[in-house]
Enzyme design. Sequence first.
Site, PDB file in Angstrom:
ATOM      1  N   ASP A  48       0.827  -1.212   0.000  1.00 56.97           N
ATOM      2  CA  ASP A  48       0.000   0.000   0.000  1.00 56.97           C
ATOM      3  C   ASP A  48       0.866   1.270   0.000  1.00 56.97           C
ATOM      4  OD1 ASP A  48      -2.427   1.653   0.254  1.00 56.97           O
ATOM      5  OD2 ASP A  48      -3.307  -0.354   0.465  1.00 56.97           O
ATOM      6  N   HIS A  49       0.202   2.424   0.109  1.00 57.15           N
ATOM      7  CA  HIS A  49       0.846   3.708  -0.191  1.00 57.15           C
ATOM      8  C   HIS A  49       2.160   3.931   0.565  1.00 57.15           C
ATOM      9  CE1 HIS A  49      -0.226   5.632   3.641  1.00 57.15           C
ATOM     10  NE2 HIS A  49      -1.297   4.842   3.574  1.00 57.15           N
ATOM     11  N   ASP A  50       3.098   4.508  -0.115  1.00 56.03           N
ATOM     12  CA  ASP A  50       4.381   4.935   0.456  1.00 56.03           C
ATOM     13  C   ASP A  50       5.278   3.793   0.917  1.00 56.03           C
ATOM     14  OD1 ASP A  50       3.979   7.890   0.329  1.00 56.03           O
ATOM     15  OD2 ASP A  50       2.272   7.392   1.613  1.00 56.03           O
ATOM     16  N   GLY A  51       4.978   2.570   0.495  1.00 52.37           N
ATOM     17  CA  GLY A  51       5.855   1.455   0.835  1.00 52.37           C
ATOM     18  C   GLY A  51       7.220   1.604   0.163  1.00 52.37           C
TER      19      GLY A  51
ATOM     20  N   GLU B 186       3.026   2.701   4.256  1.00 53.14           N
ATOM     21  CA  GLU B 186       4.304   3.176   4.823  1.00 53.14           C
ATOM     22  C   GLU B 186       5.153   2.061   5.432  1.00 53.14           C
ATOM     23  OE1 GLU B 186       3.908   6.818   7.157  1.00 53.14           O
ATOM     24  OE2 GLU B 186       1.924   7.089   6.251  1.00 53.14           O
TER      25      GLU B 186
END
Length: 218
Positions: free
Chosen positions: A140-143, A160
Amino acid sequence: MPDLVLWGATGQAKVLFDLVHGSDRRLVGLVDNRDIASPIPGVPLFVGEAGLDRFLHGRSGSETLIGGVAVGGGRGADRLMLMDLFKARGIALPTFVHRTAFTAFNAVIGEGCQILAQAAVCANVTLGRGVIVNTAASIDHDGVVGDGVHLGPGARLAGEVTVEAFAFIGTGAVILPRVTIGAGAMVGAGAVVTKDVPAGVTVVGNPARVRMKEGATP
Ligand SMILES: CC(=O)SCCNC(=O)CCNC(=O)[C@H](O)C(C)(C)COP(=O)(O)OP(=O)(O)OC[C@H]1O[C@@H](n2cnc3c(N)ncnc32)[C@H](O)[C@@H]1OP(=O)(O)O
């Protein structure tokens, strides 16, 4: 139509063969360190570096040759070493993205990654070189996922999450938001990881705990 050569003749080769089936890439050769039967009918198998060089010298025609490393499991370091071996011979390493996978417009995807069927690489994600995002795995986002990492089928990374180089996340594992998985760590299948995992250790269970080797002192 580019010709494709894969290093590795196990399950991952079958998966990548399926991925390129019907595309403009044509699998023309397999290389493996073992002298085994080709798992893909009609595609010849060459043994080791010497075999790869024989394959290259025997090629005719002007098709571009591209390469992929079909080596899964926790063997991310081997995957990168084999990518370099291809590059040293002028063989380019594309990223493989299955037609059913999702990749965000602003995801940064490194050389030679493999993003398999129904996987999701979401907003602002960064993948290093030679990362495998296996079937239905999601980031998911910002990984941030380092070089040579393998996310097994159905692994789920919340937002993250950081996964450092060469870590292996087992099938169906869940990593909670903002957790860091250390370099070379192994997350067992089905684990739920709630806290940072140190480099090099294996964690299993829900909540995930470090698995001690028999005889080891905690
Ligand atoms: C397309 C594809 O297939 S890609 C490949 C995807 N592969 C995977 O997801 C595999 C992930 N690997 C695992 O989960 C492994 O079992 C590991 C790495 C956690 C442990 O492997 P090993 O060190 O070989 O452990 P081993 O099988 O000897 O088991 C040791 C103990 O841990 C337990 N154990 C093993 N895996 C797990 C797990 N995921 N969760 C909980 N317990 C586990 C075993 O039951 C055993 O317990 P016991 O001593 O009470 O009998």
